[in-house]
Every structure is written in structure tokens, then in C-alpha cells.
Design an enzyme around this catalytic site. Structure first.
Site, PDB file in Angstrom:
ATOM      1  N   LYS A 262      54.891  39.376  39.703  1.00  0.00           N
ATOM      2  CA  LYS A 262      54.975  37.749  39.926  1.00  0.00           C
ATOM      3  C   LYS A 262      54.603  37.416  38.361  1.00  0.00           C
ATOM      4  CE  LYS A 262      52.499  33.921  41.761  1.00  0.00           C
ATOM      5  NZ  LYS A 262      51.739  33.254  42.722  1.00  0.00           N
TER       6      LYS A 262
ATOM      7  N   LYS B 152      59.041  37.535  42.024  1.00  0.00           N
ATOM      8  CA  LYS B 152      58.951  36.141  42.222  1.00  0.00           C
ATOM      9  C   LYS B 152      58.697  35.702  40.559  1.00  0.00           C
ATOM     10  CE  LYS B 152      55.884  32.794  43.426  1.00  0.00           C
ATOM     11  NZ  LYS B 152      54.608  32.641  44.071  1.00  0.00           N
TER      12      LYS B 152
HETATM   13  N1  PBG Z   1      49.527  31.863  44.625  1.00  0.00           N
HETATM   14  C1  PBG Z   1      50.020  30.486  44.514  1.00  0.00           C
HETATM   15  C2  PBG Z   1      51.483  30.455  44.776  1.00  0.00           C
HETATM   16  N2  PBG Z   1      51.846  31.178  45.757  1.00  0.00           N
HETATM   17  C3  PBG Z   1      53.150  30.868  45.894  1.00  0.00           C
HETATM   18  C4  PBG Z   1      53.709  30.108  44.657  1.00  0.00           C
HETATM   19  C5  PBG Z   1      54.714  29.737  44.247  1.00  0.00           C
HETATM   20  C6  PBG Z   1      56.049  29.456  45.271  1.00  0.00           C
HETATM   21  C7  PBG Z   1      56.840  28.452  44.758  1.00  0.00           C
HETATM   22  O1  PBG Z   1      57.316  28.197  43.583  1.00  0.00           O
HETATM   23  O2  PBG Z   1      58.035  28.139  45.676  1.00  0.00           O
HETATM   24  C8  PBG Z   1      52.430  30.060  43.970  1.00  0.00           C
HETATM   25  C9  PBG Z   1      52.375  29.193  42.708  1.00  0.00           C
HETATM   26  C10 PBG Z   1      51.584  29.610  41.601  1.00  0.00           C
HETATM   27  O3  PBG Z   1      51.232  30.857  41.430  1.00  0.00           O
HETATM   28  O4  PBG Z   1      51.021  28.842  41.024  1.00  0.00           O
END
Ligand code: PBG
Ligand code: MG
Length: 343
Positions: free
Chosen positions: A211, A265
Site C-alpha cells: 500500500k 494499492k
Molecule cells: N486505512 C485507510 C484506507 N483504507 C482504504 C483507503 C483508500 C481507498 C481509496 O482511496 O479508494 C484508505 C485511505 C488511506 O490510507 O488514507
């Protein structure tokens, strides 16, 4: 001017082609279908939905046209729609009331919190659909971070202890897949051990393995209200966009610690990572086409700059081509409808 080809510049193509004509297979629709290497089906889709307190509520998310925050009663209706369409899994994300957010994200541990209520309601009404939950503290903390803070420092091990507790609370409420999105070190192993000890050995873990600290999460943070709360950025725990080898090490660790599935991601800007992980590990590998990717395609289509349907379908085909076994995408219901119509 006469632009007709003078005979003397005509090239004799036969020695060059020697019968090798790639276009032959592309001539007809049936032939293109016959030789297509990858296919998107409804079984590839995980649909992320946002839930909010209240009843009969359906609040639009401004930066994600076509996406809403649903109160639990309407989220159940969305789940019924997903099941009718054959979508295998819903991923649930809460918009937590600002009054319930605190320094330590304690609402994450409340067995009566919004996510747990949504889990129980959807499980009761639509038992056939898989339910995935997000494990991280950001929708529950007053500072918008995924972990516990000491000053400006995210405390890894203390955070992990709380995430284990959060996971068990979610599993107890009916979560089938736990999706830790926090990027703390060691959380997969700790959550696995915690779930097992609590008797949830069959609850799966989809690790947010690679991520990245990305600008493409902006619209999601609108949806869950963390654009307002977040202090600073997440670069001490989410990965640097310049890195690729590091994703391999993250995957090695998550798998060794017990992840059943891994995820990359964002999606489209990181297809190279999807390819590397799916090839290297041969385990179920997913990609998250995040909120900013959804917003880009929607915004361009709304301006008439892109053909919505074609851009959406092509973006999803790309994930399959890169080796993804499935995609978390806000397009899921629209795509499922389109696939059902046979398009
Ligand atoms: N733990 C938070 C989380 N879980 C999924 C997303 C992002 C998903 C998206 O942008 O569609 C995020 C955002 C972040 O890390 O700030
Ligand atoms: Mg890790």
C-alpha cells in the site's frame, strides 16, 4: 499535388511478412473473442461501500460521482443488489460520527459500532455474500492516522495490539475477510494469532501488502471524513511510490505471517507491482482501483472527454492482464450489470 504512391517506391512485402500477418486474428469479433487471453467476470469483483449512521440516508460523495454513503438499512439493499448481480464480496468502510472519534480510535473496538451493525444486518439479510472489513484506525481517530500517536510518532507495536482487538470485534460481528490496511509491521501475524485464539480460524485475511503513500486516496478521505481530520501524511508507514523490490519483501513477510491473499494499492499506477507479486508468489493477488482512479475516469467521462463504458472496462481488463485475481472497484455494480447484459 498528387500524393499517389509512385510505383517505384512500392515495397515488396512478401519477403518481409513471409506469411506472418498478426491482423488475421483481429479481423472479426468472433476471432478476437477466440484469441483473447484474459477475461473479466463478475467473480473478479469486490465492491467497496461506505456506511453512515441513521436511517434512509443516502449521502452523495462529492468527489466520487455515483458513490454514496448509505445508512445500514440501505446498505442492506445494496448488498441484496450485489448478491443478485453475483458480486462475491462487499468491502465495508465507515463514516464515523465526528463526536465518536478520539485520540486512540476507541470506537474501532466497540462491538456496537457502525461497521459491526452493518455486518450483522447484511449477514442476516444476505448470507450468501462475502463481507470484508477494513482494519486500521483512521476513520476512528481524531488525528486521522491509521495508528496510535505519541507526539508525531506512530507507535507500531501498540497499534498492532489494538488492530488485533479490532479484528476480533469485526470477526465476532460476522466479517469473513479481514483487510488490514494500516501498514504496521507484524500485524498480519499478530491478527492471525489473535483470530485463531478467539476461535476464528476460518476468517480469511486479505493483507493490504503493498500500500503506497498515494495522492489517489483523496476522494476516499472525503467519503470517510479523514480529509478533515488527517494531520500530516502517512509516509512513515505507507510505501514510497518509487519502490518496487520493497513490495516483494512486504509480500514475503505477509505470507509468512499467514495472509491468505495479498493486495496492491492503488491499482492502475501500480500495475507493475501487481505483475511482479502475482508472478513471484502465485498466491491470490488483488488490486484496489482506488477512489482517485474512479474519480479520474468519472470526471473525464462527465466532461465528455472519455467514453465512460469503454474506459471503465479497459481499466479493469488491464488488472486481469497484469495478473490480478480480482479487483476492488467502485465500478463493481455498474460493471456487473454490464457483464450480465452480455456486453
Ligand atoms: N486505512 C485507510 C484506507 N483504507 C482504504 C483507503 C483508500 C481507498 C481509496 O482511496 O479508494 C484508505 C485511505 C488511506 O490510507 O488514507
Ligand atoms: Mg508489511
Amino acid at each position: 499535388m498528387n500524393y499517389e504512391q509512385p510505383r517505384r517506391t512500392a515495397v515488396d512485402m512478401e519477403p518481409i511478412l513471409a506469411g506472418r500477418r498478426m491482423r488475421r486474428n483481429r479481423r472479426t469479433d468472433w476471432s478476437r473473442r477466440l484469441v483473447r487471453e484474459t477475461h473479466l467476470t463478475v467473480d473478479d469483483l469486490i465492491w467497496p461501500i461506505f456506511v453512515v449512521d441513521g436511517e434512509g440516508r443516502r449521502d452523495a460523495v462529492a468527489s466520487m460521482p455515483g458513490v454514496f454513503r448509505h445508512s445500514v438499512d440501505l446498505a442492506v439493499a445494496e448488498a441484496e443488489r450485489a448478491a443478485r448481480l453475483g458480486i462475491p464480496v462487499l468491502a465495508l468502510f465507515p463514516y464515523t460520527d465526528p463526536d465518536l472519534r478520539d485520540e486512540s480510535g476507541s470506537e474501532a473496538l466497540n462491538p456496537e459500532n457502525l461497521i459491526c451493525r452493518a455486518l450483522r444486518a447484511i449477514k442476516a439479510a444476505v448470507p450468501s455474500i462475502g463481507l470484508m472489513t477494513d482494519v486500521a484506525l483512521d476513520p476512528y481517530t481524531s488525528h486521522g492516522h491509521d495508528g496510535l500517536l505519541d507526539g508525531d510518532t506512530i507507535l507500531n507495536d501498540e497499534t498492532v495490539a489494538q488492530l488485533v482487538h479490532q479484528s476480533i470485534v469485526q470477526a465476532e460481528a460476522g466479517a469473513d475477510i479481514i483487510g488490514p490496511s494500516d501498514m504496521m509491521d507484524g500485524r498480519i501475524g499478530a491478527i492471525r494469532a489473535g483470530l485463531d485464539r478467539a476461535g476464528h480460524m476460518d476468517v480469511q485475511i486479505m493483507a493490504y501488502t503493498a500500500k503506497y503513500a498515494s495522492a489517489f486516496y483523496g476522494p476516499f478521505r472525503d467519503a470517510v471524513g479523514t480529509n478533515k481530520t488527517l494531520r500530516g501524511d502517512k509516509r512513515t508507514y505507507q510505501m514510497d511510490p518509487g519502490n518496487s523490490d520493497e513490495a516483494i519483501r512486504e509480500a514475503e513477510l505477509d505470507l509468512a505471517e499467514g495472509a491468505d491473499m495479498i493486495m496492491v494499492k492503488p491499482g492502475m499506477p501500480y500495475l507493475d507491482i501487481v505483475r511482479r507479486l502475482s508472478e513471484t508468489f502465485a498466491v491470490p493477488t488483488f488490486a484496489y482501483q482506488v477512489s482517485g482512479e474512479y474519480a479520474m475516469i468519472q470526471a473525464a467521462a462527465m466532461n465528455g472527454w472519455l467514453d465512460f463504458d469503454r474506459a471503465m472496462m479497459e481499466s479493469l481488463a488491464a488488472f486481469k492482464r497484469a495478473g490480478a485475481d480480482g479487483i476492488l472497484t467502485y465500478f463493481a455494480p455498474v460493471v456487473a450489470e454490464r457483464l450480465k447484459a452480455g456486453a
